[in-house]
Design a protein around this motif. Structure first.
Motif, PDB file in Angstrom:
ATOM      1  N   ILE A  27       0.836  -1.198   0.000  1.00  0.00           N
ATOM      2  CA  ILE A  27       0.000   0.000   0.000  1.00  0.00           C
ATOM      3  C   ILE A  27       0.874   1.253   0.000  1.00  0.00           C
ATOM      4  O   ILE A  27       0.614   2.197  -0.749  1.00  0.00           O
ATOM      5  CB  ILE A  27      -0.975  -0.014   1.196  1.00  0.00           C
ATOM      6  CG1 ILE A  27      -2.016  -1.123   0.995  1.00  0.00           C
ATOM      7  CG2 ILE A  27      -1.648   1.351   1.370  1.00  0.00           C
ATOM      8  CD1 ILE A  27      -2.867  -1.405   2.210  1.00  0.00           C
ATOM      9  N   ARG A  28       1.914   1.263   0.828  1.00  0.00           N
ATOM     10  CA  ARG A  28       2.824   2.418   0.853  1.00  0.00           C
ATOM     11  C   ARG A  28       3.471   2.632  -0.520  1.00  0.00           C
ATOM     12  O   ARG A  28       3.594   3.762  -0.996  1.00  0.00           O
ATOM     13  CB  ARG A  28       3.899   2.236   1.923  1.00  0.00           C
ATOM     14  CG  ARG A  28       3.394   2.464   3.337  1.00  0.00           C
ATOM     15  CD  ARG A  28       4.531   2.524   4.338  1.00  0.00           C
ATOM     16  NE  ARG A  28       5.248   1.259   4.460  1.00  0.00           N
ATOM     17  CZ  ARG A  28       4.915   0.267   5.275  1.00  0.00           C
ATOM     18  NH1 ARG A  28       3.864   0.387   6.065  1.00  0.00           N
ATOM     19  NH2 ARG A  28       5.644  -0.830   5.327  1.00  0.00           N
ATOM     20  N   GLU A  29       3.871   1.551  -1.171  1.00  0.00           N
ATOM     21  CA  GLU A  29       4.481   1.654  -2.496  1.00  0.00           C
ATOM     22  C   GLU A  29       3.484   2.190  -3.519  1.00  0.00           C
ATOM     23  O   GLU A  29       3.838   3.014  -4.372  1.00  0.00           O
ATOM     24  CB  GLU A  29       5.023   0.296  -2.928  1.00  0.00           C
ATOM     25  CG  GLU A  29       6.235  -0.136  -2.129  1.00  0.00           C
ATOM     26  CD  GLU A  29       6.635  -1.581  -2.379  1.00  0.00           C
ATOM     27  OE1 GLU A  29       6.003  -2.261  -3.227  1.00  0.00           O
ATOM     28  OE2 GLU A  29       7.580  -2.047  -1.718  1.00  0.00           O
ATOM     29  N   ASP A  30       2.234   1.729  -3.444  1.00  0.00           N
ATOM     30  CA  ASP A  30       1.199   2.219  -4.360  1.00  0.00           C
ATOM     31  C   ASP A  30       0.947   3.711  -4.155  1.00  0.00           C
ATOM     32  O   ASP A  30       0.806   4.465  -5.123  1.00  0.00           O
ATOM     33  CB  ASP A  30      -0.110   1.459  -4.170  1.00  0.00           C
ATOM     34  CG  ASP A  30      -0.091   0.075  -4.802  1.00  0.00           C
ATOM     35  OD1 ASP A  30       0.841  -0.232  -5.564  1.00  0.00           O
ATOM     36  OD2 ASP A  30      -1.039  -0.691  -4.543  1.00  0.00           O
ATOM     37  N   LEU A  59       3.793   5.667  -5.671  1.00  0.00           N
ATOM     38  CA  LEU A  59       3.698   5.648  -7.125  1.00  0.00           C
ATOM     39  C   LEU A  59       2.644   6.641  -7.609  1.00  0.00           C
ATOM     40  O   LEU A  59       2.895   7.437  -8.518  1.00  0.00           O
ATOM     41  CB  LEU A  59       3.350   4.240  -7.619  1.00  0.00           C
ATOM     42  CG  LEU A  59       3.009   4.133  -9.103  1.00  0.00           C
ATOM     43  CD1 LEU A  59       4.231   4.445  -9.957  1.00  0.00           C
ATOM     44  CD2 LEU A  59       2.463   2.754  -9.425  1.00  0.00           C
ATOM     45  N   HIS A  60       1.476   6.606  -6.994  1.00  0.00           N
ATOM     46  CA  HIS A  60       0.399   7.491  -7.436  1.00  0.00           C
ATOM     47  C   HIS A  60       0.706   8.955  -7.125  1.00  0.00           C
ATOM     48  O   HIS A  60       0.360   9.840  -7.920  1.00  0.00           O
ATOM     49  CB  HIS A  60      -0.932   7.045  -6.832  1.00  0.00           C
ATOM     50  CG  HIS A  60      -1.391   5.748  -7.424  1.00  0.00           C
ATOM     51  ND1 HIS A  60      -1.387   4.581  -6.714  1.00  0.00           N
ATOM     52  CD2 HIS A  60      -1.816   5.441  -8.673  1.00  0.00           C
ATOM     53  CE1 HIS A  60      -1.810   3.601  -7.503  1.00  0.00           C
ATOM     54  NE2 HIS A  60      -2.076   4.093  -8.687  1.00  0.00           N
ATOM     55  N   ARG A  61       1.367   9.220  -6.025  1.00  0.00           N
ATOM     56  CA  ARG A  61       1.778  10.603  -5.738  1.00  0.00           C
ATOM     57  C   ARG A  61       2.722  11.120  -6.821  1.00  0.00           C
ATOM     58  O   ARG A  61       2.613  12.257  -7.262  1.00  0.00           O
ATOM     59  CB  ARG A  61       2.473  10.690  -4.381  1.00  0.00           C
ATOM     60  CG  ARG A  61       1.528  10.727  -3.236  1.00  0.00           C
ATOM     61  CD  ARG A  61       2.271  11.014  -1.948  1.00  0.00           C
ATOM     62  NE  ARG A  61       1.296  11.112  -0.873  1.00  0.00           N
ATOM     63  CZ  ARG A  61       1.511  10.757   0.360  1.00  0.00           C
ATOM     64  NH1 ARG A  61       2.697  10.293   0.720  1.00  0.00           N
ATOM     65  NH2 ARG A  61       0.579  10.878   1.278  1.00  0.00           N
ATOM     66  N   LYS A  62       3.649  10.260  -7.252  1.00  0.00           N
ATOM     67  CA  LYS A  62       4.599  10.662  -8.298  1.00  0.00           C
ATOM     68  C   LYS A  62       3.869  10.922  -9.613  1.00  0.00           C
ATOM     69  O   LYS A  62       4.139  11.921 -10.292  1.00  0.00           O
ATOM     70  CB  LYS A  62       5.669   9.593  -8.490  1.00  0.00           C
ATOM     71  CG  LYS A  62       6.675   9.961  -9.561  1.00  0.00           C
ATOM     72  CD  LYS A  62       7.791   8.968  -9.644  1.00  0.00           C
ATOM     73  CE  LYS A  62       8.821   9.217 -10.704  1.00  0.00           C
ATOM     74  NZ  LYS A  62       8.721  10.335 -11.559  1.00  0.00           N
ATOM     75  N   ILE A  63       2.948  10.049  -9.964  1.00  0.00           N
ATOM     76  CA  ILE A  63       2.187  10.237 -11.203  1.00  0.00           C
ATOM     77  C   ILE A  63       1.414  11.553 -11.152  1.00  0.00           C
ATOM     78  O   ILE A  63       1.412  12.321 -12.115  1.00  0.00           O
ATOM     79  CB  ILE A  63       1.226   9.044 -11.443  1.00  0.00           C
ATOM     80  CG1 ILE A  63       2.033   7.785 -11.778  1.00  0.00           C
ATOM     81  CG2 ILE A  63       0.224   9.365 -12.550  1.00  0.00           C
ATOM     82  CD1 ILE A  63       1.221   6.507 -11.771  1.00  0.00           C
ATOM     83  N   HIS A 123       0.918  16.930 -13.088  1.00  0.00           N
ATOM     84  CA  HIS A 123       0.246  18.131 -12.593  1.00  0.00           C
ATOM     85  C   HIS A 123      -1.267  17.942 -12.559  1.00  0.00           C
ATOM     86  O   HIS A 123      -2.028  18.862 -12.861  1.00  0.00           O
ATOM     87  CB  HIS A 123       0.620  19.367 -13.428  1.00  0.00           C
ATOM     88  CG  HIS A 123       2.099  19.548 -13.553  1.00  0.00           C
ATOM     89  ND1 HIS A 123       2.890  19.969 -12.499  1.00  0.00           N
ATOM     90  CD2 HIS A 123       2.944  19.329 -14.592  1.00  0.00           C
ATOM     91  CE1 HIS A 123       4.146  20.010 -12.896  1.00  0.00           C
ATOM     92  NE2 HIS A 123       4.217  19.626 -14.143  1.00  0.00           N
ATOM     93  N   LEU A 124      -1.690  16.743 -12.212  1.00  0.00           N
ATOM     94  CA  LEU A 124      -3.102  16.402 -12.153  1.00  0.00           C
ATOM     95  C   LEU A 124      -3.786  17.232 -11.076  1.00  0.00           C
ATOM     96  O   LEU A 124      -3.281  17.365  -9.964  1.00  0.00           O
ATOM     97  CB  LEU A 124      -3.262  14.919 -11.856  1.00  0.00           C
ATOM     98  CG  LEU A 124      -4.659  14.356 -11.863  1.00  0.00           C
ATOM     99  CD1 LEU A 124      -5.251  14.432 -13.258  1.00  0.00           C
ATOM    100  CD2 LEU A 124      -4.642  12.913 -11.390  1.00  0.00           C
ATOM    101  N   LYS A 125      -4.928  17.799 -11.393  1.00  0.00           N
ATOM    102  CA  LYS A 125      -5.711  18.602 -10.450  1.00  0.00           C
ATOM    103  C   LYS A 125      -7.112  18.031 -10.347  1.00  0.00           C
ATOM    104  O   LYS A 125      -7.704  17.625 -11.345  1.00  0.00           O
ATOM    105  CB  LYS A 125      -5.812  20.061 -10.926  1.00  0.00           C
ATOM    106  CG  LYS A 125      -4.485  20.745 -11.142  1.00  0.00           C
ATOM    107  CD  LYS A 125      -3.836  21.098  -9.847  1.00  0.00           C
ATOM    108  CE  LYS A 125      -2.543  21.853 -10.139  1.00  0.00           C
ATOM    109  NZ  LYS A 125      -1.567  21.723  -9.130  1.00  0.00           N
TER     110      LYS A 125
END
Length: 52
Positions: free
Chosen positions: A33-36, A39-43, A48-50
């Motif tokens: 879960i921490r790895e996921d 990963l999603h934070r980096k994406i 620059h997803l808002k």
């Protein structure tokens, strides 16, 4: 989770949905879960997803 994954019917249903079921120790699940999340934070940051 391990008990549920022992059920062949559930494993087949998950597999049919494209899910690769894997059991293991609770600390391994927490690590996954921490790895996921990382990963999603980096994406999100890279694209620059808002949220609108």
């Amino acid at each position: 989770m391990n008990t549920a994954l022992a059920d062949a019917g559930l494993r087949k249903t998950l597999g049919d949905m494209g899910v690769n079921p894997a059991g293991g120790a609770p600390d391994r699940m927490a690590q996954a879960i921490r790895e996921d999340i990382a990963l999603h934070r980096k994406i999100i940051a890279d694209t620059h997803l808002k949220i609108e």
